[in-house]
Write a protein that holds these residues in place. Structure first.
Motif, PDB file in Angstrom:
ATOM      1  N   GLY A  17       0.815  -1.212   0.000  1.00 45.22           N
ATOM      2  CA  GLY A  17       0.000   0.000   0.000  1.00 45.22           C
ATOM      3  C   GLY A  17       0.845   1.257   0.000  1.00 45.22           C
ATOM      4  O   GLY A  17       0.533   2.239  -0.676  1.00 45.22           O
ATOM      5  N   LEU A  18       1.965   1.238   0.739  1.00 48.45           N
ATOM      6  CA  LEU A  18       2.863   2.391   0.756  1.00 48.45           C
ATOM      7  C   LEU A  18       3.502   2.600  -0.611  1.00 48.45           C
ATOM      8  O   LEU A  18       3.627   3.730  -1.086  1.00 48.45           O
ATOM      9  N   VAL A  19       3.895   1.499  -1.257  1.00 51.54           N
ATOM     10  CA  VAL A  19       4.500   1.586  -2.588  1.00 51.54           C
ATOM     11  C   VAL A  19       3.537   2.244  -3.575  1.00 51.54           C
ATOM     12  O   VAL A  19       3.914   3.129  -4.350  1.00 51.54           O
ATOM     13  N   VAL A  20       2.271   1.828  -3.550  1.00 48.69           N
ATOM     14  CA  VAL A  20       1.273   2.416  -4.446  1.00 48.69           C
ATOM     15  C   VAL A  20       1.080   3.882  -4.136  1.00 48.69           C
ATOM     16  O   VAL A  20       0.955   4.725  -5.031  1.00 48.69           O
ATOM     17  N   ARG A  21       1.079   4.211  -2.867  1.00 47.15           N
ATOM     18  CA  ARG A  21       0.839   5.600  -2.469  1.00 47.15           C
ATOM     19  C   ARG A  21       1.932   6.531  -2.974  1.00 47.15           C
ATOM     20  O   ARG A  21       1.681   7.692  -3.316  1.00 47.15           O
ATOM     21  N   LEU A  22       3.155   6.044  -3.014  1.00 46.29           N
ATOM     22  CA  LEU A  22       4.273   6.866  -3.449  1.00 46.29           C
ATOM     23  C   LEU A  22       4.479   6.848  -4.960  1.00 46.29           C
ATOM     24  O   LEU A  22       5.369   7.531  -5.463  1.00 46.29           O
ATOM     25  N   SER A  23       3.662   6.060  -5.677  1.00 46.05           N
ATOM     26  CA  SER A  23       3.825   5.933  -7.121  1.00 46.05           C
ATOM     27  C   SER A  23       2.890   6.884  -7.852  1.00 46.05           C
ATOM     28  O   SER A  23       1.697   6.925  -7.571  1.00 46.05           O
ATOM     29  N   PRO A  24       3.390   7.660  -8.819  1.00 49.02           N
ATOM     30  CA  PRO A  24       2.500   8.496  -9.630  1.00 49.02           C
ATOM     31  C   PRO A  24       1.585   7.626 -10.480  1.00 49.02           C
ATOM     32  O   PRO A  24       1.967   6.521 -10.895  1.00 49.02           O
ATOM     33  N   VAL A  25       0.380   8.091 -10.740  1.00 47.82           N
ATOM     34  CA  VAL A  25      -0.626   7.296 -11.437  1.00 47.82           C
ATOM     35  C   VAL A  25      -0.112   6.777 -12.768  1.00 47.82           C
ATOM     36  O   VAL A  25      -0.273   5.599 -13.104  1.00 47.82           O
ATOM     37  N   HIS A  26       0.536   7.635 -13.562  1.00 45.47           N
ATOM     38  CA  HIS A  26       0.971   7.246 -14.895  1.00 45.47           C
ATOM     39  C   HIS A  26       2.353   6.615 -14.905  1.00 45.47           C
ATOM     40  O   HIS A  26       2.906   6.380 -15.978  1.00 45.47           O
ATOM     41  N   GLY A  27       2.892   6.313 -13.725  1.00 49.42           N
ATOM     42  CA  GLY A  27       4.181   5.632 -13.660  1.00 49.42           C
ATOM     43  C   GLY A  27       4.132   4.413 -12.767  1.00 49.42           C
ATOM     44  O   GLY A  27       5.167   3.926 -12.318  1.00 49.42           O
ATOM     45  N   ARG A  28       2.928   3.921 -12.508  1.00 50.94           N
ATOM     46  CA  ARG A  28       2.786   2.806 -11.567  1.00 50.94           C
ATOM     47  C   ARG A  28       3.538   1.562 -12.025  1.00 50.94           C
ATOM     48  O   ARG A  28       4.108   0.833 -11.216  1.00 50.94           O
ATOM     49  N   GLY A  29       3.538   1.289 -13.323  1.00 42.69           N
ATOM     50  CA  GLY A  29       4.215   0.099 -13.812  1.00 42.69           C
ATOM     51  C   GLY A  29       5.698   0.137 -13.514  1.00 42.69           C
ATOM     52  O   GLY A  29       6.268  -0.830 -13.003  1.00 42.69           O
ATOM     53  N   ARG A  30       6.344   1.260 -13.807  1.00 43.96           N
ATOM     54  CA  ARG A  30       7.775   1.387 -13.558  1.00 43.96           C
ATOM     55  C   ARG A  30       8.082   1.337 -12.064  1.00 43.96           C
ATOM     56  O   ARG A  30       9.048   0.697 -11.629  1.00 43.96           O
ATOM     57  N   TYR A  31       7.277   2.021 -11.271  1.00 41.19           N
ATOM     58  CA  TYR A  31       7.494   2.015  -9.828  1.00 41.19           C
ATOM     59  C   TYR A  31       7.285   0.616  -9.245  1.00 41.19           C
ATOM     60  O   TYR A  31       8.070   0.160  -8.402  1.00 41.19           O
ATOM     61  N   GLN A  32       6.229  -0.071  -9.682  1.00 42.35           N
ATOM     62  CA  GLN A  32       5.988  -1.426  -9.200  1.00 42.35           C
ATOM     63  C   GLN A  32       7.089  -2.369  -9.674  1.00 42.35           C
ATOM     64  O   GLN A  32       7.473  -3.309  -8.970  1.00 42.35           O
ATOM     65  N   GLY A  33       7.609  -2.135 -10.885  1.00 43.71           N
ATOM     66  CA  GLY A  33       8.700  -2.960 -11.379  1.00 43.71           C
ATOM     67  C   GLY A  33       9.943  -2.835 -10.519  1.00 43.71           C
ATOM     68  O   GLY A  33      10.619  -3.826 -10.224  1.00 43.71           O
ATOM     69  N   MET A  34      10.259  -1.611 -10.088  1.00 40.62           N
ATOM     70  CA  MET A  34      11.418  -1.410  -9.214  1.00 40.62           C
ATOM     71  C   MET A  34      11.202  -2.087  -7.868  1.00 40.62           C
ATOM     72  O   MET A  34      12.128  -2.704  -7.305  1.00 40.62           O
ATOM     73  N   TYR A  35       9.974  -2.002  -7.346  1.00 38.86           N
ATOM     74  CA  TYR A  35       9.672  -2.669  -6.077  1.00 38.86           C
ATOM     75  C   TYR A  35       9.780  -4.192  -6.222  1.00 38.86           C
ATOM     76  O   TYR A  35      10.363  -4.874  -5.368  1.00 38.86           O
ATOM     77  N   THR A  36       9.252  -4.730  -7.312  1.00 43.24           N
ATOM     78  CA  THR A  36       9.339  -6.165  -7.558  1.00 43.24           C
ATOM     79  C   THR A  36      10.797  -6.606  -7.664  1.00 43.24           C
ATOM     80  O   THR A  36      11.173  -7.685  -7.193  1.00 43.24           O
TER      81      THR A  36
END
Length: 462
Positions: A335-354
């Protein structure tokens, strides 16, 4: 608690989530029900194929390396192509590569295909998390991620038991069953799930800007706060990996049998299935800072207590401690990861977290093997306690700054005439207000981290 109370608690746990979430949840459960390679790959290579343990370790490392490589690429695909196409490509590729892995016999080919399986199977994770963030309201995301995590562990617990019986008959059957179940997930997504990637806002279209292009991998790397979360996630992942790497080796060196380890580690799956939903109800509206600090300490010292274990029962008790940490940490951190991710960059942010978890899967076995061989298992458990303490301190420092900023934003928002204040232009519900998902996320980012949203039910809930 009475039967009526349990029924009401279950209903409140699943209420208010959109229908699309439940289709995504179902695909996750089906996918994990078919898990076979992750459970029995080492046994397949050493017992059925007759290869050495070193070769099995090499194949496992290449499988993990494939996940590292695909994490960032899949994140970019998720933002550019969309969540649905990325999921379809990833799951179809996984089905084909897993089926192929069951037929190849040459050691070099097995290693190469295992690398492809790791790439394909890990590529779906950024898309799943981004899609879940797209379709679930901000105030419901911790509960949604928790339910998804529960599905993962429920499916894995069932598949692990079934895989043992399948392996007794045919390892090839296990590979083909996993390929078939993964392909079924792809079909389900194709039929039931529409694309969820947020559309560009009208203001962006009028200005000719490209919101998606503005978020690159370099943007993610320069986001100091987010990369701090990724670093802390890596440390937590290294600790949790020891349950499947350091713990079996340490128990084996202490004279315990594989059956003893199986009995101890089974507690992990059982507790997650039993506790995930009730614990989620307890933590859903708690302060994430306290939850992440507490879960980091429980993880570190849960493994630290393993140094004092001398029986299967005590080992099982230590598993109970760090399993509780896992149950709390997984949905809260996501939930924190999603909160810190911009809407149009969620894929890249989630990829870095993964990728942080994929890298931990590579580092953890090297760390545990080196420490146990040179200094003994007691040092490994002591290091886990130290890492858990450092991680907890990191979360406390990081979340304190975030809480202060959101508190200031909340105070500014409530000022008379301030943007976003009740009745002010642009406030939610005001004429001309932006009620897109991006606007909802922006407003959610201004809420205090420990805010308690009122539960609501959607007509589309299942």
């Amino acid at each position: 608690m009475s039967v009526a109370g349990l029924r009401r608690a279950a209903r409140e746990t699943v209420s208010g989530l959109p229908r699309e979430f439940w289709w995504l949840w179902t695909s996750t459960l089906v996918n994990r029900l078919g898990a076979f390679v992750a459970t029995f790959m080492a046994l397949y290579l050493t017992i059925d194929r007759g290869y050495s343990a070193s070769y099995a370790g090499l194949v496992a490392a290449l499988h993990g390396l494939g996940g590292v490589v695909s994490s960032l690429g899949a994140g970019v695909m998720t933002d550019r192509m969309g969540r649905r196409p990325t999921l379809l490509v990833a799951q179809t590729s996984t089905a084909l590569s897993v089926a192929l892995l069951g037929f190849v016999r040459d050691p070099v080919t097995i290693a190469a295909v295992a690398f492809l399986v790791g790439m394909a199977s890990n590529a779906s994770r950024p898309a799943v998390q981004a899609m879940m963030a797209d379709i679930v309201r901000p105030e419901d995301r911790v509960r949604a991620f928790s339910l998804n995590y529960w599905a993962i562990n429920l499916g894995f617990a069932i598949s692990s038991m079934a895989a043992g019986f399948i392996a007794e008959v045919s390892y090839l059957a296990g590979f083909l069953i996993e390929a078939g179940m993964t392909l079924a997930c792809a079909v389900l997504i194709f039929v039931k799930l529409p694309e969820s990637r947020p559309e560009r806002t009208e203001s962006a279209e009028a200005g000719g800007g490209d919101e998606e292009a503005a978020v690159s991998l370099w943007t993610v790397l320069r986001d100091g706060r987010y990369m701090s979360v990724v670093g802390l996630s890596f440390l937590v992942a290294v600790i949790f990996q020891q349950g499947y790497l350091g713990l079996p080796v340490a128990m084996g060196e202490a004279g315990f049998t594989p059956a003893d380890f199986g009995l101890a580690i089974a507690v992990n799956g059982v507790l997650i299935v039993v506790l995930q939903i009730p614990v989620t109800r307890f933590i859903e509206h708690r302060d994430p800072r306290l939850l992440l600090v507490a879960s980091s300490l429980l993880a570190g010292y849960g493994f630290g207590l393993t140094a004092f274990a001398g029986s299967v029962g005590v080992f099982a008790l230590t598993v109970c401690v760090w399993t509780l940490a896992e149950v709390v940490n997984a949905p809260t951190q996501t939930g924190l990861v999603v909160r810190l991710s911009p809407v149009h960059g969620r894929g890249r942010y989630q990829g870095m977290y993964t990728m942080s978890w994929a890298v931990a899967a590579l580092v953890a076995p090297l760390m545990s093997g080196f420490v146990i061989d040179h200094w003994g298992a007691e040092w490994l458990w002591g290091i886990c306690a130290v890492v858990g303490t450092v991680t907890a301190a990191g979360y406390w420092w990081l979340m304190r700054g975030l809480s202060e900023e959101t508190a200031v934003a909340q105070g500014a928002k409530g000022a008379p005439g301030a943007p976003g204040a009740p009745g002010a232009p642009g406030a939610p519900g005001a004429p001309g207000a932006d009620n897109s998902e991006g606007a909802r996320d922006a407003q959610a980012a201004q809420e205090p981290l420990d805010a308690v949203p009122a539960p609501r039910a959607d007509a589309g809930a299942v």
